[in-house]
Design a protein around this motif. Sequence first.
Motif, PDB file in Angstrom:
ATOM      1  N   VAL A  66     -51.787  19.978-145.594  1.00 50.94           N
ATOM      2  CA  VAL A  66     -52.860  20.832-145.457  1.00 50.94           C
ATOM      3  C   VAL A  66     -53.128  21.207-146.829  1.00 50.94           C
ATOM      4  O   VAL A  66     -54.140  21.576-147.210  1.00 50.94           O
ATOM      5  CB  VAL A  66     -52.193  21.748-144.578  1.00 50.94           C
ATOM      6  CG1 VAL A  66     -53.651  23.039-144.441  1.00 50.94           C
ATOM      7  CG2 VAL A  66     -52.233  21.192-143.011  1.00 50.94           C
ATOM      8  N   ALA A  67     -51.999  21.399-147.524  1.00 47.86           N
ATOM      9  CA  ALA A  67     -52.016  21.944-149.033  1.00 47.86           C
ATOM     10  C   ALA A  67     -53.083  21.017-149.935  1.00 47.86           C
ATOM     11  O   ALA A  67     -53.747  21.205-150.825  1.00 47.86           O
ATOM     12  CB  ALA A  67     -50.686  22.368-149.901  1.00 47.86           C
ATOM     13  N   GLY A  68     -52.513  19.752-149.717  1.00 50.38           N
ATOM     14  CA  GLY A  68     -53.364  18.448-150.210  1.00 50.38           C
ATOM     15  C   GLY A  68     -54.884  18.497-150.007  1.00 50.38           C
ATOM     16  O   GLY A  68     -55.711  18.364-150.948  1.00 50.38           O
ATOM     17  N   MET A  69     -55.137  18.886-148.720  1.00 51.69           N
ATOM     18  CA  MET A  69     -56.593  19.032-148.463  1.00 51.69           C
ATOM     19  C   MET A  69     -57.197  20.230-149.238  1.00 51.69           C
ATOM     20  O   MET A  69     -58.516  20.086-149.557  1.00 51.69           O
ATOM     21  CB  MET A  69     -56.566  19.166-146.675  1.00 51.69           C
ATOM     22  CG  MET A  69     -56.101  18.079-146.042  1.00 51.69           C
ATOM     23  SD  MET A  69     -56.573  18.105-144.415  1.00 51.69           S
ATOM     24  CE  MET A  69     -55.966  19.772-143.980  1.00 51.69           C
ATOM     25  N   ALA A  70     -56.240  21.404-149.277  1.00 51.47           N
ATOM     26  CA  ALA A  70     -57.088  22.607-150.068  1.00 51.47           C
ATOM     27  C   ALA A  70     -57.210  22.327-151.291  1.00 51.47           C
ATOM     28  O   ALA A  70     -58.372  22.754-151.907  1.00 51.47           O
ATOM     29  CB  ALA A  70     -56.082  23.666-149.646  1.00 51.47           C
ATOM     30  N   ALA A  71     -56.582  21.604-152.044  1.00 50.50           N
ATOM     31  CA  ALA A  71     -56.575  21.288-153.299  1.00 50.50           C
ATOM     32  C   ALA A  71     -57.744  20.320-153.497  1.00 50.50           C
ATOM     33  O   ALA A  71     -58.936  20.424-154.308  1.00 50.50           O
ATOM     34  CB  ALA A  71     -55.459  20.661-154.038  1.00 50.50           C
ATOM     35  N   ALA A  72     -57.922  19.279-152.589  1.00 51.31           N
ATOM     36  CA  ALA A  72     -59.020  18.454-152.633  1.00 51.31           C
ATOM     37  C   ALA A  72     -60.441  18.677-152.522  1.00 51.31           C
ATOM     38  O   ALA A  72     -61.434  18.293-153.200  1.00 51.31           O
ATOM     39  CB  ALA A  72     -58.760  17.015-151.705  1.00 51.31           C
ATOM     40  N   LEU A  73     -60.448  19.999-151.613  1.00 50.23           N
ATOM     41  CA  LEU A  73     -61.902  20.397-151.448  1.00 50.23           C
ATOM     42  C   LEU A  73     -62.433  21.340-152.581  1.00 50.23           C
ATOM     43  O   LEU A  73     -63.503  21.499-152.729  1.00 50.23           O
ATOM     44  CB  LEU A  73     -61.676  21.345-150.090  1.00 50.23           C
ATOM     45  CG  LEU A  73     -61.654  20.960-148.684  1.00 50.23           C
ATOM     46  CD1 LEU A  73     -61.269  21.960-147.761  1.00 50.23           C
ATOM     47  CD2 LEU A  73     -63.002  20.290-148.513  1.00 50.23           C
ATOM     48  N   LYS A  74     -61.444  21.540-153.477  1.00 52.55           N
ATOM     49  CA  LYS A  74     -61.795  22.527-154.659  1.00 52.55           C
ATOM     50  C   LYS A  74     -61.794  21.943-155.904  1.00 52.55           C
ATOM     51  O   LYS A  74     -62.228  22.487-156.897  1.00 52.55           O
ATOM     52  CB  LYS A  74     -60.890  23.937-154.750  1.00 52.55           C
ATOM     53  CG  LYS A  74     -60.942  24.759-153.487  1.00 52.55           C
ATOM     54  CD  LYS A  74     -62.349  25.249-152.956  1.00 52.55           C
ATOM     55  CE  LYS A  74     -63.079  26.014-153.825  1.00 52.55           C
ATOM     56  NZ  LYS A  74     -64.376  26.252-153.180  1.00 52.55           N
ATOM     57  N   THR A  75     -61.555  20.724-156.005  1.00 52.01           N
ATOM     58  CA  THR A  75     -61.448  20.127-157.552  1.00 52.01           C
ATOM     59  C   THR A  75     -63.149  19.308-157.536  1.00 52.01           C
ATOM     60  O   THR A  75     -63.537  19.029-156.591  1.00 52.01           O
ATOM     61  CB  THR A  75     -60.521  18.966-157.344  1.00 52.01           C
ATOM     62  OG1 THR A  75     -60.689  18.255-158.648  1.00 52.01           O
ATOM     63  CG2 THR A  75     -60.918  17.820-156.412  1.00 52.01           C
ATOM     64  N   GLU A  76     -63.378  19.852-158.647  1.00 50.37           N
ATOM     65  CA  GLU A  76     -64.843  19.294-159.237  1.00 50.37           C
ATOM     66  C   GLU A  76     -64.736  18.075-160.109  1.00 50.37           C
ATOM     67  O   GLU A  76     -65.573  17.106-159.990  1.00 50.37           O
ATOM     68  CB  GLU A  76     -65.629  20.427-159.971  1.00 50.37           C
ATOM     69  CG  GLU A  76     -65.847  21.590-158.888  1.00 50.37           C
ATOM     70  CD  GLU A  76     -66.673  22.681-159.744  1.00 50.37           C
ATOM     71  OE1 GLU A  76     -66.972  22.372-160.873  1.00 50.37           O
ATOM     72  OE2 GLU A  76     -67.064  23.758-159.022  1.00 50.37           O
TER      73      GLU A  76
ATOM     74  N   THR B 127     -53.697  28.585-152.345  1.00 50.08           N
ATOM     75  CA  THR B 127     -52.726  29.019-151.189  1.00 50.08           C
ATOM     76  C   THR B 127     -51.601  28.758-151.718  1.00 50.08           C
ATOM     77  O   THR B 127     -51.241  28.309-152.738  1.00 50.08           O
ATOM     78  CB  THR B 127     -53.081  28.057-150.229  1.00 50.08           C
ATOM     79  OG1 THR B 127     -52.226  28.605-148.712  1.00 50.08           O
ATOM     80  CG2 THR B 127     -52.986  26.464-150.259  1.00 50.08           C
ATOM     81  N   SER B 128     -50.509  28.907-151.000  1.00 46.27           N
ATOM     82  CA  SER B 128     -48.972  28.704-151.289  1.00 46.27           C
ATOM     83  C   SER B 128     -48.417  28.010-150.252  1.00 46.27           C
ATOM     84  O   SER B 128     -48.612  28.253-148.971  1.00 46.27           O
ATOM     85  CB  SER B 128     -48.767  29.962-151.748  1.00 46.27           C
ATOM     86  OG  SER B 128     -49.104  30.580-152.789  1.00 46.27           O
TER      87      SER B 128
ATOM     88  N   LEU C 171     -55.723  31.104-147.097  1.00 48.48           N
ATOM     89  CA  LEU C 171     -56.690  30.516-148.188  1.00 48.48           C
ATOM     90  C   LEU C 171     -57.081  31.669-148.861  1.00 48.48           C
ATOM     91  O   LEU C 171     -57.534  32.962-148.236  1.00 48.48           O
ATOM     92  CB  LEU C 171     -57.801  29.694-147.395  1.00 48.48           C
ATOM     93  CG  LEU C 171     -57.192  28.461-146.847  1.00 48.48           C
ATOM     94  CD1 LEU C 171     -58.421  27.789-146.067  1.00 48.48           C
ATOM     95  CD2 LEU C 171     -56.417  27.545-147.548  1.00 48.48           C
ATOM     96  N   GLY C 172     -57.438  31.437-150.200  1.00 44.24           N
ATOM     97  CA  GLY C 172     -57.986  32.278-150.954  1.00 44.24           C
ATOM     98  C   GLY C 172     -59.584  32.785-150.968  1.00 44.24           C
ATOM     99  O   GLY C 172     -60.061  31.915-150.281  1.00 44.24           O
TER     100      GLY C 172
END
Length: 327
Positions: A153-163, A263-264, A305-306
């Motif tokens: 889930v943390a990996g998904m969060a990171a992937a959604l926000k990388t440009e 997130t953490s 999530l932030g």
Amino acid sequence: MEAKKQLKYIIAVTLAVTSIFIVFLLFKSNQIMNNMNASETDPIKVLILSGDTLNDQSWGSLAYKGKLLVEEEYNAEVEVLGEIEISTEVSPTVEEYVAEGYELVIGHGREFSEPFYRIANQFKDTQFATLHGDYLENNLAVYTFNQNEIEVVAGMAAALKTETKKIGLIDAVDNEHSDWGFPKGIKKINKDIDLIYEVVPERTDKSTAKNVASEMIDNGVDVIYSKGNSYNQEVINYAKEKGIYVIGYLEDQSYMAKDAVLTSVLNNVPQAYMAIVKNYLNEDEMISEKRILDSNDGVYGLAPLGPMFSEEEISIMEDLTNQIIEY
């Protein structure tokens, strides 16, 4: 007359049986009270060793929080020692405390696994346990957590926000070639995202962690997942300065940089101590094996999530999370 004799006999037998029953109840009650008094006067004595400091926000501080939780829940006397020199101080420290009646010794991290293995046979009446690690002995157990699902889930969060389609991970243990969740989560969102992986094994090495983060950012990384416990604050502050996102570790670290922390990944380490002490008190459950604690033990989770996530992104995260994690 004969009827009177029989009645007297019945009464005598009844009184005798009643007396025996009362004596038995008194005996059992006395036993119970003695056991209760013994448990009140003779708490279990637990020693926790950490190579880290016990300051706030450090890895070692979680050992101290574990002490407080165990003492609150159980009749236990828990001593926590920080900044233990692994190569020279483990054996003499254990010997000193075992002589004072400490019966359960816990190593706060995998670095105690091998030293405990070397000395376990010298203290056969003492139970050893480590958080993480690989070494086992008749009186040495390992407790670890499988946070694979949460890191997906943390990996998904990171992937959604990388440009830039470049995500960095600073780890304290080399897991690059292991089967673990974070890379899987990234690929669930976008298979073209690159993961740049670096290891900074010394949890207190803030300057090295900051330098690694700097190199990652210079190479185009715009999201960093830092798993270094003590050096996380340095990495998060630097990421905030550089205007990139981060994922925290161990606790909800959004308080350090609300607009930078996506997130953490939460590790409730004190709950691991609860599991160890619980198993020790139930002797049949404390056996020499590697125990994988999971969400049922309350040892991990994900922080909210932030504010940088849109409603659409939050909806995507919720749908995918429900597919991955069974609540």
